[in-house]
Design an enzyme around this catalytic site. Structure first.
Site, PDB file in Angstrom:
ATOM      1  N   VAL A 144       0.790  -1.164  -0.047  1.00  0.00           N
ATOM      2  CA  VAL A 144       0.954  -0.014   0.159  1.00  0.00           C
ATOM      3  C   VAL A 144       1.238   1.036   0.008  1.00  0.00           C
ATOM      4  O   VAL A 144       1.910   1.466   1.170  1.00  0.00           O
ATOM      5  CB  VAL A 144      -0.924  -0.199   1.294  1.00  0.00           C
ATOM      6  CG1 VAL A 144      -1.154   1.481   1.482  1.00  0.00           C
ATOM      7  CG2 VAL A 144      -1.664  -1.526   0.838  1.00  0.00           C
ATOM      8  N   CYS A 145       0.431   2.379  -1.267  1.00  0.00           N
ATOM      9  CA  CYS A 145       0.954   3.566  -1.161  1.00  0.00           C
ATOM     10  C   CYS A 145      -0.093   4.639  -0.858  1.00  0.00           C
ATOM     11  O   CYS A 145      -0.187   4.804  -0.900  1.00  0.00           O
ATOM     12  CB  CYS A 145       2.111   3.315  -2.395  1.00  0.00           C
ATOM     13  SG  CYS A 145       2.786   5.134  -2.242  1.00  0.00           S
TER      14      CYS A 145
END
Length: 167
Positions: free
Chosen positions: A90-91
């Site tokens: 996840v960014c």
């Protein structure tokens, strides 16, 4: 175990107990192999979003320097989203190390801060699923489809939602 390790472990234990005592809609959390620094997360696709009905497993790894430094969150269930790398990582801004962004995209106040908790991180992830940031994508293909071929993007998301429910 250093005093930093023991204070981070104590804080994580407290946050886990709080989540178990007061569950939050949209996700659940537990330990992987009784390791306080590795949590298994289940994110449930929110109603009225493309991810509705999905059950997405993820692993959150905490550094021993938590809460000074952020954890990482990686989906282990297939995920198709502009802000999730193809490997599932996840960014989002609040998971980026504190301080100034060397690329100048994020302001320091958008990045990690020790005031964040597992709950605030997961609520941000749930929000991210319903409102992708296609300006700064981790998955270029997903962002491009989201902008230029939304029906195809939607079809791919629906497929991963269906697959996640079958697991």
């Amino acid at each position: 175990m250093s005093s930093d390790d023991s204070s981070s472990a104590l804080l994580l234990s407290r946050q886990l107990k709080d989540l178990q005592k007061n569950p939050v809609d949209g996700f659940s959390a537990g330990l992987v192999d009784d390791n306080i620094y590795q949590w298994e997360i289940m994110v449930i696709g929110s109603p009225e979003t493309l991810y509705e009905g999905g059950f997405f497993r993820a692993v959150m790894d905490f550094p021993t320097t938590y809460p000074i430094m952020p954890p990482t969150l990686k989906f282990t269930t297939a995920m198709y989203h502009p802000n999730v790398y193809p490997d599932g990582t996840v960014c989002i801004s609040i998971l980026h190390p504190p301080g100034d962004d060397k690329y100048g995209y994020e302001q320091a106040n958008e990045r990690w801060s020790p005031v964040h908790t597992v709950e605030t991180i997961l609520l941000s992830v749930i929000s991210m699923l319903s409102s992708p940031n296609d300006e700064s994508p981790a998955n270029i293909e997903a962002a491009k489809e989201y902008r230029e071929d939304y029906p195809l993007f939607k079809k791919k998301v629906r497929r991963i939602v269906r697959d996640s429910a079958d697991m």
